[in-house]
Design a protein around this motif. Structure first.
Motif, PDB file in Angstrom:
ATOM      1  N   ARG A 139       5.453  13.204  -0.705  1.00  0.00           N
ATOM      2  CA  ARG A 139       6.046  12.151   0.116  1.00  0.00           C
ATOM      3  C   ARG A 139       5.119  10.939   0.187  1.00  0.00           C
ATOM      4  NH1 ARG A 139       7.941  13.790   5.560  1.00  0.00           N
ATOM      5  NH2 ARG A 139       5.746  13.745   6.043  1.00  0.00           N
ATOM      6  N   LEU A 140       5.716   9.741   0.213  1.00  0.00           N
ATOM      7  CA  LEU A 140       4.961   8.497   0.334  1.00  0.00           C
ATOM      8  C   LEU A 140       5.562   7.628   1.425  1.00  0.00           C
ATOM      9  CD1 LEU A 140       4.543   7.217  -3.357  1.00  0.00           C
ATOM     10  CD2 LEU A 140       2.757   8.127  -1.885  1.00  0.00           C
ATOM     11  N   SER A 141       4.721   6.839   2.054  1.00  0.00           N
ATOM     12  CA  SER A 141       5.153   5.717   2.878  1.00  0.00           C
ATOM     13  C   SER A 141       4.559   4.475   2.246  1.00  0.00           C
ATOM     14  CB  SER A 141       4.637   5.841   4.315  1.00  0.00           C
ATOM     15  OG  SER A 141       5.363   6.809   5.019  1.00  0.00           O
ATOM     16  N   ALA A 142       5.145   3.340   2.535  1.00  0.00           N
ATOM     17  CA  ALA A 142       4.640   2.089   1.979  1.00  0.00           C
ATOM     18  C   ALA A 142       4.471   1.081   3.106  1.00  0.00           C
ATOM     19  CB  ALA A 142       5.606   1.555   0.931  1.00  0.00           C
ATOM     20  N   ASP A 143       3.469   0.235   2.955  1.00  0.00           N
ATOM     21  CA  ASP A 143       3.189  -0.792   3.953  1.00  0.00           C
ATOM     22  C   ASP A 143       2.988  -2.122   3.226  1.00  0.00           C
ATOM     23  OD1 ASP A 143       2.610  -1.552   6.716  1.00  0.00           O
ATOM     24  OD2 ASP A 143       0.554  -1.865   6.024  1.00  0.00           O
ATOM     25  N   ILE A 144       3.815  -3.096   3.560  1.00  0.00           N
ATOM     26  CA  ILE A 144       3.667  -4.444   3.002  1.00  0.00           C
ATOM     27  C   ILE A 144       2.489  -5.105   3.705  1.00  0.00           C
ATOM     28  CG2 ILE A 144       4.754  -6.707   2.698  1.00  0.00           C
ATOM     29  CD1 ILE A 144       6.232  -4.574   1.148  1.00  0.00           C
ATOM     30  N   GLU A 192      10.945  -3.162  -3.443  1.00  0.00           N
ATOM     31  CA  GLU A 192      11.629  -2.478  -4.536  1.00  0.00           C
ATOM     32  C   GLU A 192      10.661  -1.561  -5.293  1.00  0.00           C
ATOM     33  OE1 GLU A 192      13.501  -5.583  -6.811  1.00  0.00           O
ATOM     34  OE2 GLU A 192      14.842  -6.077  -5.144  1.00  0.00           O
ATOM     35  N   HIS A 193       9.425  -1.999  -5.438  1.00  0.00           N
ATOM     36  CA  HIS A 193       8.416  -1.144  -6.083  1.00  0.00           C
ATOM     37  C   HIS A 193       8.230   0.145  -5.272  1.00  0.00           C
ATOM     38  CE1 HIS A 193       4.823  -0.068  -8.337  1.00  0.00           C
ATOM     39  NE2 HIS A 193       4.238   0.184  -7.181  1.00  0.00           N
ATOM     40  N   ALA A 194       8.124   0.006  -3.952  1.00  0.00           N
ATOM     41  CA  ALA A 194       7.968   1.175  -3.081  1.00  0.00           C
ATOM     42  C   ALA A 194       9.175   2.095  -3.199  1.00  0.00           C
ATOM     43  CB  ALA A 194       7.762   0.732  -1.635  1.00  0.00           C
ATOM     44  N   ALA A 237       0.866  -1.175   0.000  1.00  0.00           N
ATOM     45  CA  ALA A 237       0.000   0.000   0.000  1.00  0.00           C
ATOM     46  C   ALA A 237       0.903   1.225   0.000  1.00  0.00           C
ATOM     47  CB  ALA A 237      -0.904   0.008   1.226  1.00  0.00           C
ATOM     48  N   LEU A 238       0.688   2.104  -0.965  1.00  0.00           N
ATOM     49  CA  LEU A 238       1.446   3.347  -1.055  1.00  0.00           C
ATOM     50  C   LEU A 238       0.579   4.464  -0.500  1.00  0.00           C
ATOM     51  CD1 LEU A 238       2.811   2.718  -4.619  1.00  0.00           C
ATOM     52  CD2 LEU A 238       4.077   2.528  -2.464  1.00  0.00           C
ATOM     53  N   LEU A 239       1.043   5.053   0.585  1.00  0.00           N
ATOM     54  CA  LEU A 239       0.243   5.998   1.342  1.00  0.00           C
ATOM     55  C   LEU A 239       0.830   7.409   1.257  1.00  0.00           C
ATOM     56  CD1 LEU A 239       0.123   3.678   4.441  1.00  0.00           C
ATOM     57  CD2 LEU A 239      -1.605   3.853   2.659  1.00  0.00           C
ATOM     58  N   PRO A 240       0.057   8.368   0.768  1.00  0.00           N
ATOM     59  CA  PRO A 240       0.558   9.744   0.720  1.00  0.00           C
ATOM     60  C   PRO A 240       0.773  10.285   2.133  1.00  0.00           C
ATOM     61  CG  PRO A 240      -1.560   9.547  -0.435  1.00  0.00           C
ATOM     62  CD  PRO A 240      -1.299   8.251   0.241  1.00  0.00           C
ATOM     63  N   ARG A 241       1.832  11.032   2.298  1.00  0.00           N
ATOM     64  CA  ARG A 241       2.126  11.664   3.581  1.00  0.00           C
ATOM     65  C   ARG A 241       1.890  13.172   3.458  1.00  0.00           C
ATOM     66  NH1 ARG A 241       4.572   9.064   7.518  1.00  0.00           N
ATOM     67  NH2 ARG A 241       5.743  10.885   8.150  1.00  0.00           N
ATOM     68  N   VAL A 242       1.698  13.799   4.582  1.00  0.00           N
ATOM     69  CA  VAL A 242       1.492  15.247   4.618  1.00  0.00           C
ATOM     70  C   VAL A 242       2.745  15.923   4.044  1.00  0.00           C
ATOM     71  CG1 VAL A 242       1.160  17.214   6.163  1.00  0.00           C
ATOM     72  CG2 VAL A 242      -0.029  15.049   6.610  1.00  0.00           C
ATOM     73  N   PRO A 243       2.563  16.935   3.184  1.00  0.00           N
ATOM     74  CA  PRO A 243       3.718  17.608   2.580  1.00  0.00           C
ATOM     75  C   PRO A 243       4.578  18.328   3.611  1.00  0.00           C
ATOM     76  CG  PRO A 243       1.673  18.256   1.497  1.00  0.00           C
ATOM     77  CD  PRO A 243       1.300  17.457   2.694  1.00  0.00           C
ATOM     78  N   ARG A 244       5.823  18.476   3.277  1.00  0.00           N
ATOM     79  CA  ARG A 244       6.793  19.281   4.029  1.00  0.00           C
ATOM     80  C   ARG A 244       7.370  20.299   3.053  1.00  0.00           C
ATOM     81  NH1 ARG A 244       7.366  18.015   9.589  1.00  0.00           N
ATOM     82  NH2 ARG A 244       6.912  15.827   9.841  1.00  0.00           N
TER      83      ARG A 244
END
Length: 150
Positions: free
Chosen positions: A82-87, A111-113, A69-76
């Motif tokens: 910015r993204l975080s990823a969760d397997i 690797e995709h993340a 899961a590719l999760l957008p993060r709050v901008p800085r």
């Protein structure tokens, strides 16, 4: 073994693996075919945020899966995408375990993340799999906390 990114043609097989993965955890609330229809709808709605990777051996059927899961993060400032990823939902059919399939699936998802420039890749592991994830470079963190649902 061949690892590839899943596509819409794989959704029914992914649903069957998800069904098998949770079969021992809770009683089935619906048939596997009804669940496959639900997963197909979910896939359509979430295909931009969730990517599945599948493992095949010599035959075309899928023997394992791993989702990211590719999760957008709050901008800085200076970093607005910015993204975080969760397997998630890593599962290999029992008769194919111990052959490195799960590890290869997790590596493909990770690797995709990384290619998508995710800042980090996390996983919520079952106790039995912690050593596998550590061997793949995942580390425990005291800063990553969770609060159980009430």
């Amino acid at each position: 073994m061949r690892i590839s990114q899943a596509n819409a043609d794989d959704v029914a097989d992914l649903a069957r693996l998800l069904w098998r993965d949770t079969l021992n955890e809770e009683p089935a609330q619906q048939s596997v075919d009804a669940f496959a229809a639900d997963v197909a709808q979910w896939w359509t709605a979430h295909q931009h945020s969730h990517v599945a990777f599948v493992a095949r051996l010599l035959r075309p059927e899928i023997v394992g899966m791993a989702w990211v899961a590719l999760l957008p993060r709050v901008p800085r400032p200076g970093a607005t995408s910015r993204l975080s990823a969760d397997i998630q939902s890593v599962f290999v059919l029992p008769e194919h375990r111990g052959q490195g399939i799960g590890s290869a699936l997790v590596e493909a998802a990770s690797e995709h993340a990384t290619r998508r420039e995710s800042l980090r890749v996390t996983v919520h592991s079952g106790r039995k799999a912690v050593r596998v994830y550590e061997r793949l470079g995942f580390e425990s963190s005291r800063q990553l906390l969770y609060r159980p649902a009430r």
